[in-house]
Design an enzyme around this catalytic site. Structure first.
Site, short mmCIF file in Angstrom:
data_model
loop_
_atom_site.label_atom_id
_atom_site.label_comp_id
_atom_site.label_asym_id
_atom_site.label_seq_id
_atom_site.Cartn_x
_atom_site.Cartn_y
_atom_site.Cartn_z
CB SER A 6 -1.16 0.02 1.21
OG SER A 6 -1.79 -1.20 1.21
NE ARG A 7 2.54 2.64 -5.12
CZ ARG A 7 2.36 1.23 -5.68
NH1 ARG A 7 2.57 0.22 -4.97
NH2 ARG A 7 2.23 1.32 -7.10
CG LEU A 8 1.42 2.83 3.91
CD1 LEU A 8 0.51 2.15 5.12
CD2 LEU A 8 1.43 4.08 4.08
#
Ligand code: FMN
Length: 224
Positions: free
Chosen positions: A202-204
């Protein structure tokens, strides 16, 4: 004069569907430790073991006198706590840019591990004796090539390279070890900062930035 794009807008090539989820690892402060070189070494060894192509390939960014950056790939041939070494032609575009502004940025990207390492710092030339040693280990063809190719200069065609190679082969005929040309050698990028990036879902992503204050490294987590 109107440019054609005023009347006919270009049709974009849509690549927005190319999406990757990153899930192969994580980078915690505990695992990263205090010494960026130890962490780099671990990641580099894993990139080599991972079998990806050219794990020592790094993008090298330099800046010209007008502030225009340029980037290209070079191969890292050595690293330690003094920095990261590559070899090239001192009269090439990068060589001239580094002569004017001895600051550079490096980027390693190991796609199969979902990792990048960004480095920036001051650049210095490798000692002549070390450059001689490395030059001497290169295959003969590459040594002749260093003499033959006026890297980054416009040339009329491949014929010039072939002619110069033949000329240099003749010049060094019977000489087991052609010497290193004065225009060819190594640069070492001595980092003031090293940032490690590990892709996460999730692009974290995990980003840990090490900045050097004299000889002490400080570690900071950055938002992805
Ligand atoms: C995988 C790869 C490795 C390369 N390794 C080097 C290298 O170690 N040294 C070098 O001078 N050029 C290397 N090159 C070529 C450079 O990317 C570049 O074309 C050349 O150095 C001229 O750059 P310049 O005109 O900006 O000086 C490599 C290119 C690739 C794709």
């Amino acid at each position: 004069m109107n440019s054609p794009s005023r009347t006919t807008p270009p049709t974009p090539v849509l690549v927005a569907d190319l999406r990757t989820e990153y899930h192969r690892g994580e980078l915690t402060e505990e695992a990263a430790g205090d010494d960026p070189y130890s962490l780099f070494r671990r990641w580099f060894d894993e990139a080599v073991a991972g079998g990806g192509r050219d794990p020592n390939a790094m993008s090298l960014a330099t800046v010209d006198a007008a502030g225009q950056p340029s980037v290209r790939i070079v191969l890292c041939k050595e690293y330690d706590s003094r920095g990261f070494v590559f070899y090239t032609n001192f009269s090439s575009r990068k060589g001239l840019e580094l002569a004017g502004n001895p600051q550079a940025s490096l980027l390693f990207y190991w796609a199969e591990l979902e990792r990048q390492v960004r480095i920036s710092g001051r650049v210095e030339k490798v000692a002549d004796a070390d450059a001689d040693l490395y030059f001497g280990q290169r295959p003969r063809g590459a040594r002749i090539g260093a003499w033959a190719s006026p890297q980054s200069q416009p040339i009329p065609g491949r014929g010039l390279l072939e002619a110069r190679t033949a000329e240099m082969e003749q010049r060094f005929d019977g000489q087991a070890d052609p010497p290193r040309p004065a225009h060819w050698g190594g640069y070492r990028v001595a980092p003031g900062m090293i940032e490690f990036w590990q892709g996460r879902p999730s692009r974290l992503h995990d980003r840990l930035l090490y900045t050097r204050h004299l000889s002490v490294w400080q570690r900071t987590r950055l938002a992805p």
